[in-house]
Design an enzyme around this catalytic site. Sequence first.
Site, PDB file in Angstrom:
ATOM      1  N   GLY A   1       0.846  -1.191   0.000  1.00 29.46           N
ATOM      2  CA  GLY A   1       0.000   0.000   0.000  1.00 29.46           C
ATOM      3  C   GLY A   1       0.885   1.245   0.000  1.00 29.46           C
ATOM      4  O   GLY A   1       2.114   1.146  -0.098  1.00 29.46           O
TER       5      GLY A   1
ATOM      6  N   THR B   1      -2.818 -10.318   2.098  1.00 31.68           N
ATOM      7  CA  THR B   1      -4.172 -10.713   2.484  1.00 31.68           C
ATOM      8  C   THR B   1      -4.912 -11.343   1.306  1.00 31.68           C
ATOM      9  O   THR B   1      -6.026 -11.817   1.453  1.00 31.68           O
ATOM     10  CB  THR B   1      -4.980  -9.491   2.975  1.00 31.68           C
ATOM     11  OG1 THR B   1      -4.897  -8.476   1.991  1.00 31.68           O
ATOM     12  CG2 THR B   1      -4.445  -8.968   4.291  1.00 31.68           C
ATOM     13  N   SER B   2      -4.305 -11.314   0.113  1.00 33.91           N
ATOM     14  CA  SER B   2      -5.067 -11.758  -1.059  1.00 33.91           C
ATOM     15  C   SER B   2      -4.319 -12.706  -2.003  1.00 33.91           C
ATOM     16  O   SER B   2      -4.932 -13.447  -2.736  1.00 33.91           O
ATOM     17  CB  SER B   2      -5.523 -10.539  -1.864  1.00 33.91           C
ATOM     18  OG  SER B   2      -4.406  -9.735  -2.154  1.00 33.91           O
TER      19      SER B   2
ATOM     20  N   GLN C   1      -1.477  -2.334   6.970  1.00 35.12           N
ATOM     21  CA  GLN C   1      -2.633  -2.857   6.234  1.00 35.12           C
ATOM     22  C   GLN C   1      -3.917  -2.089   6.549  1.00 35.12           C
ATOM     23  O   GLN C   1      -4.835  -2.054   5.752  1.00 35.12           O
ATOM     24  CB  GLN C   1      -2.801  -4.348   6.589  1.00 35.12           C
ATOM     25  CG  GLN C   1      -3.930  -5.068   5.898  1.00 35.12           C
ATOM     26  CD  GLN C   1      -3.655  -5.298   4.418  1.00 35.12           C
ATOM     27  OE1 GLN C   1      -2.505  -5.412   4.004  1.00 35.12           O
ATOM     28  NE2 GLN C   1      -4.698  -5.340   3.612  1.00 35.12           N
TER      29      GLN C   1
ATOM     30  N   CYS D   1      -0.777  11.622  11.549  1.00 27.47           N
ATOM     31  CA  CYS D   1       0.215  12.378  10.779  1.00 27.47           C
ATOM     32  C   CYS D   1       0.363  13.827  11.236  1.00 27.47           C
ATOM     33  O   CYS D   1       1.480  14.319  11.436  1.00 27.47           O
ATOM     34  CB  CYS D   1      -0.149  12.323   9.298  1.00 27.47           C
ATOM     35  SG  CYS D   1      -1.888  12.616   8.988  1.00 27.47           S
TER      36      CYS D   1
ATOM     37  N   GLN E   1      -4.582  19.560   4.914  1.00 24.30           N
ATOM     38  CA  GLN E   1      -4.143  18.178   4.764  1.00 24.30           C
ATOM     39  C   GLN E   1      -4.327  17.664   3.338  1.00 24.30           C
ATOM     40  O   GLN E   1      -5.385  17.825   2.734  1.00 24.30           O
ATOM     41  CB  GLN E   1      -4.885  17.285   5.774  1.00 24.30           C
ATOM     42  CG  GLN E   1      -4.545  17.673   7.204  1.00 24.30           C
ATOM     43  CD  GLN E   1      -5.194  16.811   8.267  1.00 24.30           C
ATOM     44  OE1 GLN E   1      -5.726  17.347   9.232  1.00 24.30           O
ATOM     45  NE2 GLN E   1      -5.143  15.500   8.148  1.00 24.30           N
TER      46      GLN E   1
ATOM     47  N   GLY F   1      -3.333  11.755   2.867  1.00 22.65           N
ATOM     48  CA  GLY F   1      -3.735  11.369   4.219  1.00 22.65           C
ATOM     49  C   GLY F   1      -4.977  10.502   4.209  1.00 22.65           C
ATOM     50  O   GLY F   1      -5.213   9.710   5.120  1.00 22.65           O
TER      51      GLY F   1
ATOM     52  N   GLU G   1     -10.347  13.653  13.683  1.00 24.38           N
ATOM     53  CA  GLU G   1      -8.993  14.150  13.374  1.00 24.38           C
ATOM     54  C   GLU G   1      -8.608  15.272  14.342  1.00 24.38           C
ATOM     55  O   GLU G   1      -7.475  15.338  14.814  1.00 24.38           O
ATOM     56  CB  GLU G   1      -8.951  14.635  11.918  1.00 24.38           C
ATOM     57  CG  GLU G   1      -7.568  14.993  11.399  1.00 24.38           C
ATOM     58  CD  GLU G   1      -6.709  13.779  11.036  1.00 24.38           C
ATOM     59  OE1 GLU G   1      -7.139  12.635  11.263  1.00 24.38           O
ATOM     60  OE2 GLU G   1      -5.596  13.999  10.542  1.00 24.38           O
TER      61      GLU G   1
ATOM     62  N   ARG H   1      -9.191  19.414   4.545  1.00 26.91           N
ATOM     63  CA  ARG H   1      -8.583  18.728   3.394  1.00 26.91           C
ATOM     64  C   ARG H   1      -8.435  19.738   2.260  1.00 26.91           C
ATOM     65  O   ARG H   1      -9.386  20.462   1.941  1.00 26.91           O
ATOM     66  CB  ARG H   1      -9.481  17.571   2.950  1.00 26.91           C
ATOM     67  CG  ARG H   1      -8.865  16.670   1.893  1.00 26.91           C
ATOM     68  CD  ARG H   1      -7.830  15.727   2.430  1.00 26.91           C
ATOM     69  NE  ARG H   1      -8.388  14.747   3.341  1.00 26.91           N
ATOM     70  CZ  ARG H   1      -7.631  14.075   4.226  1.00 26.91           C
ATOM     71  NH1 ARG H   1      -6.336  14.253   4.300  1.00 26.91           N
ATOM     72  NH2 ARG H   1      -8.201  13.200   5.038  1.00 26.91           N
TER      73      ARG H   1
ATOM     74  N   HIS I   1       1.372  17.553   4.403  1.00 24.65           N
ATOM     75  CA  HIS I   1       0.387  18.323   5.163  1.00 24.65           C
ATOM     76  C   HIS I   1       1.012  19.638   5.632  1.00 24.65           C
ATOM     77  O   HIS I   1       2.182  19.671   6.027  1.00 24.65           O
ATOM     78  CB  HIS I   1      -0.043  17.548   6.407  1.00 24.65           C
ATOM     79  CG  HIS I   1      -0.920  16.354   6.121  1.00 24.65           C
ATOM     80  ND1 HIS I   1      -1.337  15.992   4.870  1.00 24.65           N
ATOM     81  CD2 HIS I   1      -1.471  15.447   6.969  1.00 24.65           C
ATOM     82  CE1 HIS I   1      -2.096  14.916   4.962  1.00 24.65           C
ATOM     83  NE2 HIS I   1      -2.189  14.560   6.220  1.00 24.65           N
TER      84      HIS I   1
ATOM     85  N   GLN J   1       3.604  13.921   4.819  1.00 26.38           N
ATOM     86  CA  GLN J   1       2.660  13.099   5.580  1.00 26.38           C
ATOM     87  C   GLN J   1       3.034  11.614   5.518  1.00 26.38           C
ATOM     88  O   GLN J   1       2.795  10.871   6.454  1.00 26.38           O
ATOM     89  CB  GLN J   1       1.254  13.356   5.023  1.00 26.38           C
ATOM     90  CG  GLN J   1       0.160  12.565   5.639  1.00 26.38           C
ATOM     91  CD  GLN J   1      -0.049  11.272   4.893  1.00 26.38           C
ATOM     92  OE1 GLN J   1       0.100  11.225   3.670  1.00 26.38           O
ATOM     93  NE2 GLN J   1      -0.386  10.222   5.610  1.00 26.38           N
TER      94      GLN J   1
HETATM   95  N1  HSE Z   1      -5.821  11.120   9.204  1.00 25.23           N
HETATM   96  C1  HSE Z   1      -4.842  11.689   8.342  1.00 25.23           C
HETATM   97  C2  HSE Z   1      -5.489  12.371   7.191  1.00 25.23           C
HETATM   98  C3  HSE Z   1      -3.903  10.653   7.855  1.00 25.23           C
HETATM   99  O1  HSE Z   1      -6.633  12.068   6.895  1.00 25.23           O
HETATM  100  O2  HSE Z   1      -4.864  13.203   6.553  1.00 25.23           O
HETATM  101  C4  HSE Z   1      -2.621  10.575   8.578  1.00 25.23           C
HETATM  102  O3  HSE Z   1      -2.669   9.913   9.810  1.00 25.23           O
END
Ligand code: HSE
Length: 369
Positions: free
Chosen positions: A12, A38-39, A76, A138, A165, A169, A243, A269, A276, A352
């Site tokens: 990931g 996992t797959s 994960q 983060c 952010q 994130g 958050e 965001r 960030h 981040q």
């Molecule tokens: N929760 C954070 C975000 C991710 O949404 O930007 C980093 O922990």
Amino acid sequence: MMKDVGFIGWRGMVGSVLIERMIKKKDFQNINAIFFTTSQYGKSILFPNLKNKYIKLQNAYNLEKLFELDIIITCQGSDYTNKIYYKLRKIGWSGYWLDAASNLRTSKNSVIVLDPVNLKLIEQKLNMGIKTFIGGNCTVSLMLMALGGLFDNNLIEWIFVSTYQAASGAGAKFMQELINQMKYIYQNISHLINDSFNILEIEKEISNKMNSSNFPKDNFKVPLINNVIPWIDKKMDNGQTKEEWKGQFETNKILNLDQIIPVDGTCVRVATLRSHSQSFTVKLKKNLSINNIENIINSHNKWVKIILNDFNDTINFLTPSFINGKLDLPVGRIKKLNIDKNCFSMFSVGDQLLWGAAEPLRRMLKLLI
Ligand code: HSE
């Protein structure tokens, strides 16, 4: 003897950054790495940068296989942690669990790791037999790295932060969606862009397109491009988002403080892909000069960098676009505030995916081996 370390969720986004950093720092030379999936278990894949040979992927749900490991490091996500962690502990697994997901951060038996800030606490908890170490949120980790000197000197009364952010994130598919939103707008209005374009006409057309039912927004629910979204994570009872709630809880847990330092803010965001930014209002316990504040901040760790409060340095070195992919943590726009002589404001930027996610875990793994 080399420790057996199991990697889960390593393909990931956070996991990939972790692996990249570990290859760069030659961390794999000191461990016996076992890769889980996992797959696609049973499948062999080439790991070119690592060993130049095929590795066989193990089943991430196979408790017997996981039980053999000295250390598990997972990026994960929370669902996997919820499914596996408690079962493994219940059958007596006593290895070290390192996790990027947030769900174990509130557990009494876990430590949130950020060793440039809380190495002493980590060592103390290791000596007490604690085996569960979790990477922090983060924005919290980036804030503590930026303001660490002031925390260390017990100078902070409270903090208010507004965050900016990046899509990273929220995860890879949110980043993809942001790019698809850019593409959608460009494809739909490019015919209007010419030597003498009418800016109001284009703006109107873009707004129309952003409201169209075909606009790609399955993940964000609304456009992020040409927009900001002042909401991250779920709603808490007190009006904060989760958050925002993490700001105070995790800061105080990482610092292991007797007396809570209030931290609050508004998490937003914005349409950047990676890194960030945060704008802080800090109330100090005393009236310090800018010079003093900068010296204290600067002496805390080798990654924090004071950016001169002028136009050129700020726009060149205090932005996500400059810091993407770097470990440096620039802080700038440091100034005293009209509202209170003990208050100052500051802007910080940090990657981040590095200090905000992968790097504290990589360093914790290194501490363990
Ligand atoms: N929760 C954070 C975000 C991710 O949404 O930007 C980093 O922990």
